[in-house]
Design a protein around this motif. Structure first.
Motif, PDB file in Angstrom:
ATOM      1  N   GLY A  86       0.785  -1.224   0.000  1.00 44.69           N
ATOM      2  CA  GLY A  86       0.000   0.000   0.000  1.00 44.69           C
ATOM      3  C   GLY A  86       0.819   1.277   0.000  1.00 44.69           C
ATOM      4  N   GLU A  87       2.141   1.174   0.212  1.00 43.08           N
ATOM      5  CA  GLU A  87       2.995   2.364   0.234  1.00 43.08           C
ATOM      6  C   GLU A  87       3.223   2.931  -1.167  1.00 43.08           C
ATOM      7  OE1 GLU A  87       7.473   3.793   1.618  1.00 43.08           O
ATOM      8  OE2 GLU A  87       6.914   1.704   1.859  1.00 43.08           O
ATOM      9  N   LEU A  88       3.288   2.061  -2.158  1.00 42.41           N
ATOM     10  CA  LEU A  88       3.558   2.481  -3.535  1.00 42.41           C
ATOM     11  C   LEU A  88       2.265   2.583  -4.324  1.00 42.41           C
ATOM     12  CD1 LEU A  88       6.533   0.055  -4.198  1.00 42.41           C
ATOM     13  CD2 LEU A  88       6.696   2.502  -3.719  1.00 42.41           C
ATOM     14  N   GLY A  89       2.181   3.595  -5.162  1.00 42.06           N
ATOM     15  CA  GLY A  89       1.029   3.740  -6.042  1.00 42.06           C
ATOM     16  C   GLY A  89       1.163   2.853  -7.268  1.00 42.06           C
ATOM     17  N   LYS A  90       0.052   2.655  -7.954  1.00 46.24           N
ATOM     18  CA  LYS A  90       0.029   1.818  -9.148  1.00 46.24           C
ATOM     19  C   LYS A  90       1.023   2.317 -10.193  1.00 46.24           C
ATOM     20  CE  LYS A  90      -3.088  -0.057 -12.616  1.00 46.24           C
ATOM     21  NZ  LYS A  90      -4.458  -0.103 -13.123  1.00 46.24           N
ATOM     22  N   LYS A  91       1.091   3.636 -10.382  1.00 46.69           N
ATOM     23  CA  LYS A  91       2.007   4.204 -11.379  1.00 46.69           C
ATOM     24  C   LYS A  91       3.467   3.879 -11.023  1.00 46.69           C
ATOM     25  CE  LYS A  91       3.317   8.418 -13.743  1.00 46.69           C
ATOM     26  NZ  LYS A  91       3.189   9.860 -13.853  1.00 46.69           N
ATOM     27  N   GLN A  92       3.826   3.986  -9.733  1.00 47.81           N
ATOM     28  CA  GLN A  92       5.192   3.674  -9.305  1.00 47.81           C
ATOM     29  C   GLN A  92       5.519   2.205  -9.569  1.00 47.81           C
ATOM     30  OE1 GLN A  92       4.422   5.225  -5.291  1.00 47.81           O
ATOM     31  NE2 GLN A  92       6.349   6.358  -5.476  1.00 47.81           N
ATOM     32  N   VAL A  93       4.578   1.334  -9.270  1.00 48.29           N
ATOM     33  CA  VAL A  93       4.780  -0.106  -9.484  1.00 48.29           C
ATOM     34  C   VAL A  93       4.946  -0.376 -10.978  1.00 48.29           C
ATOM     35  CG1 VAL A  93       3.686  -2.374  -9.280  1.00 48.29           C
ATOM     36  CG2 VAL A  93       3.553  -0.751  -7.367  1.00 48.29           C
ATOM     37  N   GLU A  94       4.097   0.210 -11.792  1.00 46.02           N
ATOM     38  CA  GLU A  94       4.199   0.008 -13.241  1.00 46.02           C
ATOM     39  C   GLU A  94       5.523   0.539 -13.785  1.00 46.02           C
ATOM     40  OE1 GLU A  94       0.607   1.770 -14.744  1.00 46.02           O
ATOM     41  OE2 GLU A  94      -0.581  -0.027 -14.259  1.00 46.02           O
ATOM     42  N   GLU A  95       6.010   1.652 -13.244  1.00 48.03           N
ATOM     43  CA  GLU A  95       7.301   2.194 -13.681  1.00 48.03           C
ATOM     44  C   GLU A  95       8.437   1.226 -13.371  1.00 48.03           C
ATOM     45  OE1 GLU A  95       7.561   6.030 -11.790  1.00 48.03           O
ATOM     46  OE2 GLU A  95       6.265   6.976 -13.275  1.00 48.03           O
ATOM     47  N   MET A  96       8.385   0.562 -12.226  1.00 48.48           N
ATOM     48  CA  MET A  96       9.416  -0.421 -11.870  1.00 48.48           C
ATOM     49  C   MET A  96       9.368  -1.625 -12.807  1.00 48.48           C
ATOM     50  SD  MET A  96       9.462  -0.375  -7.742  1.00 48.48           S
ATOM     51  CE  MET A  96       8.987   1.132  -6.914  1.00 48.48           C
ATOM     52  N   ILE A  97       8.161  -2.065 -13.145  1.00 43.71           N
ATOM     53  CA  ILE A  97       8.012  -3.172 -14.088  1.00 43.71           C
ATOM     54  C   ILE A  97       8.520  -2.749 -15.466  1.00 43.71           C
ATOM     55  CG2 ILE A  97       6.349  -4.665 -15.270  1.00 43.71           C
ATOM     56  CD1 ILE A  97       4.604  -4.409 -12.665  1.00 43.71           C
ATOM     57  N   ASP A  98       8.149  -1.551 -15.910  1.00 39.90           N
ATOM     58  CA  ASP A  98       8.604  -1.040 -17.212  1.00 39.90           C
ATOM     59  C   ASP A  98      10.126  -0.962 -17.272  1.00 39.90           C
ATOM     60  OD1 ASP A  98       5.901  -0.698 -17.807  1.00 39.90           O
ATOM     61  OD2 ASP A  98       5.952   1.490 -17.598  1.00 39.90           O
ATOM     62  N   HIS A  99      10.729  -0.472 -16.195  1.00 42.57           N
ATOM     63  CA  HIS A  99      12.187  -0.333 -16.140  1.00 42.57           C
ATOM     64  C   HIS A  99      12.858  -1.705 -16.265  1.00 42.57           C
ATOM     65  CE1 HIS A  99      16.079   1.316 -15.038  1.00 42.57           C
ATOM     66  NE2 HIS A  99      16.159   0.456 -14.037  1.00 42.57           N
ATOM     67  N   SER A 100      12.337  -2.679 -15.547  1.00 39.24           N
ATOM     68  CA  SER A 100      12.892  -4.031 -15.601  1.00 39.24           C
ATOM     69  C   SER A 100      12.767  -4.605 -17.012  1.00 39.24           C
ATOM     70  CB  SER A 100      12.169  -4.928 -14.592  1.00 39.24           C
ATOM     71  OG  SER A 100      12.691  -6.232 -14.614  1.00 39.24           O
ATOM     72  N   TYR A 101      11.581  -4.501 -17.579  1.00 45.29           N
ATOM     73  CA  TYR A 101      11.355  -5.000 -18.934  1.00 45.29           C
ATOM     74  C   TYR A 101      12.330  -4.347 -19.915  1.00 45.29           C
ATOM     75  CZ  TYR A 101       9.152  -5.699 -23.482  1.00 45.29           C
ATOM     76  OH  TYR A 101       8.939  -6.017 -24.796  1.00 45.29           O
ATOM     77  N   THR A 102      12.471  -3.032 -19.837  1.00 44.00           N
ATOM     78  CA  THR A 102      13.342  -2.297 -20.750  1.00 44.00           C
ATOM     79  C   THR A 102      14.797  -2.731 -20.602  1.00 44.00           C
ATOM     80  OG1 THR A 102      11.831  -0.418 -20.777  1.00 44.00           O
ATOM     81  CG2 THR A 102      14.100   0.014 -21.452  1.00 44.00           C
ATOM     82  N   LEU A 103      15.266  -2.886 -19.365  1.00 39.06           N
ATOM     83  CA  LEU A 103      16.645  -3.341 -19.147  1.00 39.06           C
ATOM     84  C   LEU A 103      16.883  -4.699 -19.800  1.00 39.06           C
ATOM     85  CD1 LEU A 103      17.359  -2.450 -15.397  1.00 39.06           C
ATOM     86  CD2 LEU A 103      18.467  -1.461 -17.406  1.00 39.06           C
ATOM     87  N   VAL A 104      15.959  -5.616 -19.595  1.00 36.20           N
ATOM     88  CA  VAL A 104      16.119  -6.962 -20.145  1.00 36.20           C
ATOM     89  C   VAL A 104      15.992  -6.931 -21.666  1.00 36.20           C
ATOM     90  CG1 VAL A 104      15.169  -9.305 -20.174  1.00 36.20           C
ATOM     91  CG2 VAL A 104      15.400  -8.071 -18.003  1.00 36.20           C
ATOM     92  N   PHE A 105      14.989  -6.245 -22.182  1.00 35.49           N
ATOM     93  CA  PHE A 105      14.795  -6.155 -23.626  1.00 35.49           C
ATOM     94  C   PHE A 105      16.031  -5.568 -24.304  1.00 35.49           C
ATOM     95  CE2 PHE A 105      13.501  -4.064 -27.543  1.00 35.49           C
ATOM     96  CZ  PHE A 105      12.775  -5.062 -28.172  1.00 35.49           C
ATOM     97  N   ASN A 106      16.566  -4.477 -23.743  1.00 34.54           N
ATOM     98  CA  ASN A 106      17.727  -3.817 -24.345  1.00 34.54           C
ATOM     99  C   ASN A 106      18.983  -4.678 -24.304  1.00 34.54           C
ATOM    100  OD1 ASN A 106      16.224  -1.583 -25.039  1.00 34.54           O
ATOM    101  ND2 ASN A 106      16.855  -0.379 -23.269  1.00 34.54           N
ATOM    102  N   SER A 107      19.032  -5.658 -23.402  1.00 30.31           N
ATOM    103  CA  SER A 107      20.205  -6.535 -23.309  1.00 30.31           C
ATOM    104  C   SER A 107      20.154  -7.699 -24.306  1.00 30.31           C
ATOM    105  CB  SER A 107      20.339  -7.092 -21.893  1.00 30.31           C
ATOM    106  OG  SER A 107      19.360  -8.090 -21.638  1.00 30.31           O
TER     107      SER A 107
END
Length: 116
Positions: A86-107
């Motif tokens: 409950g500490e993190l908002g949906k947008k913050q959680v989605e940004e973390m998922i997006d960042h992870s996906y992008t790091l892996v995709f770019n590699s």
């Protein structure tokens, strides 16, 4: 965000596949055969591991010490465990998922990226 919302969001990412290579209690999301998110299905509150730039990982852990921890059973330099308490908002959680996906995709090798 619950497990179904998490699953639905991950599957919107281009080329994402879901798998359970570690058994029936761990759901894994991959792009190009590489993991960008994994979650235990038996955890309450829901939590998941995502890949993260090392400097950003430290910053997020310092800013959210009760919700973002070094990656459980992962390389703690490159992975965070995110606890949906409950500490993190949906947008913050989605940004973390997006960042992870992008790091892996770019590699990924160019040929694999083009195939996705």
């Amino acid at each position: 965000m619950n497990i179904e919302e998490l699953r639905t969001y991950c599957l919107t990412k281009t080329g994402t596949e879901e798998d359970m290579p570690f058994g029936p209690d761990t759901l894994v999301f991959k792009v190009g055969g590489k993991i960008f998110l994994l979650t235990g299905l038996d955890r309450q509150p829901l939590s998941f591991n995502v890949k993260c730039d090392p400097e950003r990982a430290i910053e997020l852990r310092e800013r959210h010490p009760h919700s973002v921890l070094p990656g459980y059973h992962m390389n703690k330099k490159h992975w965070n465990t995110v606890i949906l308490n409950g500490e993190l908002g949906k947008k913050q959680v989605e940004e973390m998922i997006d960042h992870s996906y992008t790091l892996v995709f770019n590699s990924l090798p160019q040929k694999i990226k083009e195939g996705l």
